[in-house]
Design an enzyme around this catalytic site. Structure first.
Site, PDB file in Angstrom:
ATOM      1  N   CYS A   1       9.241  -3.652   0.785  1.00 44.94           N
ATOM      2  CA  CYS A   1       8.511  -2.428   0.429  1.00 44.94           C
ATOM      3  C   CYS A   1       7.009  -2.604   0.633  1.00 44.94           C
ATOM      4  CB  CYS A   1       8.769  -2.053  -1.030  1.00 44.94           C
ATOM      5  SG  CYS A   1      10.488  -1.862  -1.515  1.00 44.94           S
ATOM      6  N   ASP A   2       6.471  -3.707   0.130  1.00 45.69           N
ATOM      7  CA  ASP A   2       5.022  -3.861   0.037  1.00 45.69           C
ATOM      8  C   ASP A   2       4.433  -4.916   0.960  1.00 45.69           C
ATOM      9  OD1 ASP A   2       4.962  -1.904  -1.970  1.00 45.69           O
ATOM     10  OD2 ASP A   2       5.398  -3.374  -3.528  1.00 45.69           O
TER      11      ASP A   2
ATOM     12  N   CYS B   1       9.207  -6.458  -4.414  1.00 41.96           N
ATOM     13  CA  CYS B   1       9.910  -6.027  -3.197  1.00 41.96           C
ATOM     14  C   CYS B   1       9.072  -6.338  -1.969  1.00 41.96           C
ATOM     15  CB  CYS B   1      10.224  -4.533  -3.282  1.00 41.96           C
ATOM     16  SG  CYS B   1      11.081  -3.885  -1.839  1.00 41.96           S
TER      17      CYS B   1
END
Length: 314
Positions: free
Chosen positions: A140-141, A137
């Site tokens: 996300c990261d 992701c």
């Protein structure tokens, strides 16, 4: 089968969508059962820090957020059973039958929240460095790799979009096509060309290397088959997702060409009393959108159950 063996609502899946649905349904007073194939987790637990979920200005780990959702759903009375793999669905008549490997359950309404299964590289280091440089992701990261070197593995639109997203924060982005022809056309291709810090690598990832964290990837170059090492701090795998919907397709629930469950704005499927929420519908693919869809599905499932109960009393 007695009345006590029948649930008002069964939810398949205990990720953000399933747990949010369970919380709402149980709070509405529905006799609610949540079935999860494995442990209570979902893809959200893979995220080391979620910074964009409202109410947590300092961020929260995916694991902690899921645990809180689990505790809250349990608090309102939702019964949650892990390691209950659903093997078959039958929708004949008023009751829906949900079969598992260890028995069957019956319910008035059903919410499918099975998420997606990410396609894996299946190379050495992928599992070992998950959460320590390996991610599925970028949104996300990605922010953790500001100013660093990263690789995006994939050849489709998802991989191209991830590379463009990461290029705005990373020092260098290697877009590794993993043995396939890159699918970038029109404006997307032009945007790739305009990003001076994106380099397309025509080859396959053979291994992800490191010590405590990712340090490099081993590439087998297309054509020459030569092995080379590329130093990177992170590896984002963007090979696409597979909706876990084979069982629902067999049961007659409509899906699109990609296997995503088709729902309307109220999360209703083509079968009355059957709802779907979260990544299995291929919507926002974010924790907050999954939770919102789960809540909406529970709202509509509750209304459906109450109508069913009222009609049976007439």
């Amino acid at each position: 089968m007695t009345e006590k063996d029948i649930y008002d609502l069964i939810i398949i899946g205990a990720g953000p969508a399933g747990l949010a649905a369970g919380l709402y349904a149980a709070r509405f007073g529905l006799k609610t059962l949540i079935l999860e194939t494995q442990a209570i987790d979902g893809r959200a637990t893979e995220v080391s820090l979620i910074e964009n979920y409202p109410g947590f200005p300092e961020g929260i780990t995916g694991k902690d957020l899921i645990q809180r959702m689990y505790d809250q759903a349990s608090k309102f009375g939702a019964k949650i059973k892990p390691f209950k793999e659903v093997t078959d669905l039958k929708f004949n008549g008023k009751l829906k039958k949900v079969a598992t490997r260890k028995g069957a359950y019956h319910t008035l309404a059903l919410i499918i929240a099975t998420g997606t299964q990410r396609k894996k590289l299946r190379v050495p280091g992928e599992v070992e460095f998950l959460g320590r440089g390996v991610s599925y992701c970028s949104t996300c990261d990605g922010p953790f790799f500001k100013g660093l070197k990263v690789a995006v593995v994939g050849h489709g639109e998802e991989a191209v979009m991830d590379a463009l997203f990461l290029a705005d924060m990373a020092k260098k982005v290697y877009l590794v096509t993993h043995g396939k022809e890159l699918k970038a056309f029109g404006t997307m291709k032009q945007r790739l060309l305009e990003k001076s810090n994106i380099e397309t690598v025509n080859g396959s990832v053979a291994a992800i290397l490191g010590e405590n964290v990712v340090k490099a990837i081993k590439i087998i170059e297309a054509g020459t088959r030569l092995e080379t090492l590329i130093d990177v701090n992170g590896v984002f795998i963007a090979l696409g997702g597979i909706p876990m919907t084979e069982i629902v397709k067999k049961a007659g629930i409509a899906v699109d060409n990609g296997g995503c469950i088709i729902v309307d704005r109220w999360q209703r499927t083509n079968i009355e009393g059957i709802f779907a929420a979260g990544d299995c519908t291929c919507g926002g693919m974010q924790v907050i959108t999954a939770a919102g869809e789960g809540a909406m599905a529970a709202l509509k499932a509750s209304a459906y159950v109450k109508r069913m109960e009222a009609s049976s009393r007439v």
